[in-house]
Design a protein around this motif. Structure first.
Motif, mmCIF file in Angstrom:
data_model
loop_
_atom_site.group_PDB
_atom_site.id
_atom_site.type_symbol
_atom_site.label_atom_id
_atom_site.label_comp_id
_atom_site.label_asym_id
_atom_site.label_seq_id
_atom_site.Cartn_x
_atom_site.Cartn_y
_atom_site.Cartn_z
ATOM 1 N N GLY A 1 0.827 -1.204 0.000
ATOM 2 C CA GLY A 1 0.000 0.000 0.000
ATOM 3 C C GLY A 1 0.858 1.250 0.000
ATOM 4 O O GLY A 1 0.569 2.225 -0.694
ATOM 5 N N THR A 2 1.933 1.204 0.761
ATOM 6 C CA THR A 2 2.835 2.355 0.801
ATOM 7 C C THR A 2 3.495 2.556 -0.555
ATOM 8 O O THR A 2 3.603 3.679 -1.047
ATOM 9 C CB THR A 2 3.900 2.151 1.885
ATOM 10 N N GLY A 3 3.919 1.459 -1.173
ATOM 11 C CA GLY A 3 4.522 1.563 -2.502
ATOM 12 C C GLY A 3 3.524 2.100 -3.507
ATOM 13 O O GLY A 3 3.866 2.896 -4.382
ATOM 14 N N ALA A 4 2.254 1.697 -3.336
ATOM 15 C CA ALA A 4 1.214 2.116 -4.274
ATOM 16 C C ALA A 4 0.941 3.613 -4.172
ATOM 17 O O ALA A 4 0.556 4.246 -5.159
ATOM 18 C CB ALA A 4 -0.067 1.325 -4.022
ATOM 19 N N ILE A 5 1.148 4.198 -2.985
ATOM 20 C CA ILE A 5 0.956 5.644 -2.835
ATOM 21 C C ILE A 5 1.775 6.372 -3.905
ATOM 22 O O ILE A 5 1.303 7.296 -4.566
ATOM 23 C CB ILE A 5 1.374 6.122 -1.428
ATOM 24 N N TYR A 6 2.987 5.909 -4.099
ATOM 25 C CA TYR A 6 3.867 6.556 -5.072
ATOM 26 C C TYR A 6 3.689 5.956 -6.464
ATOM 27 O O TYR A 6 3.560 6.669 -7.452
ATOM 28 C CB TYR A 6 5.328 6.428 -4.622
ATOM 29 N N GLY A 7 3.679 4.630 -6.532
ATOM 30 C CA GLY A 7 3.692 3.955 -7.826
ATOM 31 C C GLY A 7 2.436 4.157 -8.650
ATOM 32 O O GLY A 7 2.476 4.083 -9.873
ATOM 33 N N TYR A 8 1.301 4.437 -7.992
ATOM 34 C CA TYR A 8 0.047 4.587 -8.735
ATOM 35 C C TYR A 8 -0.188 6.015 -9.212
ATOM 36 O O TYR A 8 -1.243 6.312 -9.768
ATOM 37 C CB TYR A 8 -1.148 4.144 -7.875
ATOM 38 N N ILE A 9 0.767 6.900 -8.955
ATOM 39 C CA ILE A 9 0.614 8.286 -9.420
ATOM 40 C C ILE A 9 0.866 8.330 -10.920
ATOM 41 O O ILE A 9 2.002 8.357 -11.376
ATOM 42 C CB ILE A 9 1.591 9.226 -8.666
ATOM 43 N N TYR A 10 -0.240 8.328 -11.683
ATOM 44 C CA TYR A 10 -0.117 8.255 -13.135
ATOM 45 C C TYR A 10 0.249 9.577 -13.772
ATOM 46 O O TYR A 10 0.535 9.651 -14.953
ATOM 47 C CB TYR A 10 -1.412 7.712 -13.748
ATOM 48 N N SER A 11 0.215 10.660 -12.984
ATOM 49 C CA SER A 11 0.494 11.957 -13.595
ATOM 50 C C SER A 11 1.991 12.271 -13.614
ATOM 51 O O SER A 11 2.398 13.265 -14.185
ATOM 52 C CB SER A 11 -0.248 13.054 -12.847
ATOM 53 N N ARG A 12 2.804 11.450 -12.988
ATOM 54 C CA ARG A 12 4.255 11.687 -12.995
ATOM 55 C C ARG A 12 4.958 10.437 -13.505
ATOM 56 O O ARG A 12 4.914 9.384 -12.875
ATOM 57 C CB ARG A 12 4.762 12.005 -11.583
ATOM 58 N N GLU A 13 5.632 10.608 -14.650
ATOM 59 C CA GLU A 13 6.270 9.452 -15.294
ATOM 60 C C GLU A 13 7.276 8.769 -14.373
ATOM 61 O O GLU A 13 7.422 7.559 -14.391
ATOM 62 C CB GLU A 13 7.000 9.903 -16.571
ATOM 63 N N LEU A 14 7.996 9.567 -13.587
ATOM 64 C CA LEU A 14 9.049 8.974 -12.768
ATOM 65 C C LEU A 14 8.497 8.295 -11.511
ATOM 66 O O LEU A 14 9.227 7.647 -10.782
ATOM 67 C CB LEU A 14 10.107 10.028 -12.392
#
Lengths: 268, 396
Positions: free
Chosen positions: B174-187
């Motif tokens: 879930g913590t990883g998904a906070i960052y990884g699911y942000i589709y508006s930032r390629e990085l």
């Protein structure tokens, strides 16, 4: 720590939501209103007129960081503070220059205003942990600053950089306060509201609303901005959208923004 | 011989000295936080980089917690008897780190007094909302698991160990998904982040655990079979190599896309950027060096070296969090993809530097000290340390 009672409430709420068929897609579960009598607010930017205005202003003032009338009006009406430190300075409406880097051709640069796009599927509302960011039935995306915990997840998620965090008390950066719009405090996120106070007041009076930036652009510049109800095919914005090539910013992320940019250049 | 767990006396001057040192670091962190949030002590965050290293502390400490718990519980799930000596200690550390992680959320947000809202209003589509539920329930799962161990309930411990591992994986994914699911930032946008977070968590949790085990046994005068730590170090080696594989894979995948060329150059190839150093130092010092320490016979047999390797890796995982969170913010988003953008009044469109200030570091380090302060007090209050730790453990 979580109490058994809260656990049950949460579990119950999740189950209830699942039964109610809540869509996992972004935005408020209800989305914007399907009722044809409820407007869907949008803005249309005439990129050619906007570019003309900014180019003239920069030439006249010699200041490449000049704020055109729309930005000044936005700051004044919405109590958007001004801080020296650009890193911390909140900004609701920004003007940016765009260019396609092709040295041999040198296509003409153009200017566009950037603001909250009041998306149909707002990424900010999707990620907000407290539902402090929400979408009204008329499409306006709002922040309940009393509920905002200041986690800035929305700023990370917004594809358009439309949101600002109050690193400082914004009241310290105001020369005068417009009593019509509430000021915000340190530690919360803020952004463009399509001048929701103006919109609601105009609706009560039965008039067509005109946000501060749109009005300033009409009165003091090129009339490059148009605001209106895109559900009404006879509204000014709907008519104008049919007269040019209209694009959205980053349509690929699927947020479906409601600030449209029209590209038509007068033939010489 | 059954494992006997005992509290430490905790009345030596050395114990009080180390408690005082950690308490002082905590105090400095607390003062920095107050000065930063309520005063004018500067941080280097900006409208473009709204998440700094204090935000990085959240996944970091959750990682340490999840890593500790997974390692503690795996001994129970797979019934690896020899590691049971560390089970209580690792589970207690997991609780300490989740407390620190929740504290870092409180310290990172702008309105800590509004935090109750995150528990009152649940947003089904917000990963953060889910995590508020996961983190708090995870704390409870950890606590029940530890109590089951204290009570010597064998079956319950084993079942709870399974639940705990599942919960830890959920929490950290879930913590990883906070960052990884942000589709508006390629990085940011990456399917690899949740699993990468799990690997990071276990590797950094284990690295720190090896050092903590070694130092705790040494300074409490307990017998520690070096082979136990050595076998842990082999697991550690496997994990950090998987991590290196993930990082390199991600680098090539992003680098393959022409549209990301500028961003990739900025992250991986520009030595004038701190991101460059974060990434390569993480690979070379944070993974290469500890791997060498484990593999090279002379250092691989020496618990002191293994502890150093573990600490270096755990510390460099902080660089990994920096590498993960910061470039996606510092590197400008393209509102009109492909076009160069220059903003008249804001820093949008240009690379916005972010150099954490001492005030920010003090908060992160203060949080770290909170974890060890809880651990040190725990050693005295709870029976979490075994009398001795040897390979030949016979169950009762």
């Amino acid at each position: 720590m979580i109490s058994r009672r809260r656990l049950l409430i949460l579990a119950g709420a999740s189950a209830a939501a699942a039964f109610a068929g809540v869509s996992p897609i972004a935005g408020s579960p209800e989305g914007t209103s399907k009722d044809p009598n409820v407007p869907r607010w949008a803005m249309l930017v005439d990129v050619d007129k906007c570019t003309e205005c900014v180019k003239e202003l920069i030439k006249k003032t010699g200041d490449p960081h000049v704020k055109p009338p729309c930005v000044v009006a936005c700051d004044e009406f919405n109590n958007v503070p001004e801080f020296e430190d650009k890193k911390k300075d909140p900004q609701w409406m920004r003007i940016a220059k765009f260019s396609l880097d092709k040295e041999s051709v040198e296509p003409e640069e153009f200017y566009m205003p950037l603001l909250c796009n009041h998306c149909e599927h707002p990424a900010c509302a999707q990620v907000c942990p407290t539902k402090a960011t929400f979408q009204r039935p008329d499409g306006i995306v709002m922040i309940d600053t009393h509920r905002c915990i200041g986690c800035r997840y929305c700023m990370i998620a917004c594809p358009y950089g439309a949101r600002s965090f109050n690193f400082e008390d914004p009241r310290k950066g105001l020369r005068h306060i417009n009593p019509e719009v509430p000021t915000r405090s340190r530690g919360v996120v803020e952004k463009c509201t399509f001048c929701v106070q103006i919109v609601d007041e105009a609706m009560e009076r039965g008039e067509a609303p005109e946000p501060a930036c749109v009005k300033a652009c009409r009165l003091y510049s090129k009339n490059a901005l148009v605001f209106g109800n895109v559900k009404d095919p006879n509204s000014e914005i709907s008519k104008l959208m049919r007269t040019g090539y209209v694009i959205q910013l980053r349509p690929g992320v699927g947020t479906d923004p409601y600030v449209f940019y029209k590209f038509i250049k007068e033939r010489p | 011989m059954a494992i006997e767990f005992k509290k430490i006396n905790g009345d030596s001057p050395g114990y009080f000295a180390i408690v005082l040192v950690f308490a002082a670091v905590v105090a400095i962190g607390a003062i920095s936080y107050l000065a930063n949030h309520f005063g004018n002590a500067p941080d280097d965050m900006s409208q473009r980089v709204p998440w700094g290293i204090v935000n990085g502390a959240i996944p970091y400490y959750i990682g340490l917690s999840a890593g500790s718990l997974i390692l503690s519980a795996l001994a129970g799930v797979f019934n690896i008897k020899k590691y049971k000596v560390f089970s209580r200690m690792a589970a207690f550390l997991a609780i300490a780190w989740i407390v620190v992680a929740i504290l870092s959320i409180v310290m990172d947000i702008g309105k800590p007094l509004h935090l109750g809202g995150a528990t009152l209003y649940f947003n089904l589509t917000s990963i953060f909302s889910w995590n508020a539920f996961l983190y708090s329930s995870y704390f409870v799962v950890c606590a029940i698991y530890l109590i089951a161990m204290f009570e010597d309930k064998q079956t319950a411990t084993r079942i709870l160990a399974g639940v705990a591992v599942f919960w830890a994986v959920m929490v950290h994914s879930g913590t990883g998904a906070i960052y990884g699911y942000i589709y508006s930032r390629e990085l940011y946008h990456s399917v690899l982040l949740p699993p990468l977070f799990i690997v990071c968590a276990t590797s950094s949790g284990l690295g720190l655990l090896m050092a903590t085990i070694y130092l705790t046994f040494k300074y409490t005068g307990r017998k520690l079979d070096p082979d136990l730590v050595r076998s842990l170090s082999k697991v550690f080696l496997g994990l950090i190599l998987i991590l290196a594989y993930f990082l390199v894979d991600e680098m090539f995948e992003k680098g393959y896309m022409p549209g990301l060329q500028r961003a990739i150059h900025f992250v991986f190839l520009d030595p004038s950027q701190s991101i460059f150093w974060c990434f390569w130092l993480l690979l070379i010092v944070g993974i290469g060096l500890p791997a060498f320490i484990v593999v090279y016979p002379r250092t691989g047999r020496d618990l002191r070296w293994l502890s150093i390797g573990g600490i270096i890796h755990a510390a460099m995982i902080y660089a990994e969090r920096f590498y993960l969170i910061v470039p996606g913010e510092v590197f400008p988003r393209e509102y009109l993809p492909g076009y160069t953008m220059t903003s008249l009044n804001t820093l949008e469109g240009s690379i916005v530097s972010y150099t954490p200030t001492p005030i920010e570091w003090a908060q992160v380090i203060g949080l770290f000290a909170v974890g060890y302060l809880i651990f040190l007090i725990g050693l005295k209050v709870f029976a979490i340390l075994p009398e001795e730790a040897t390979e030949e453990v016979i169950e009762e």
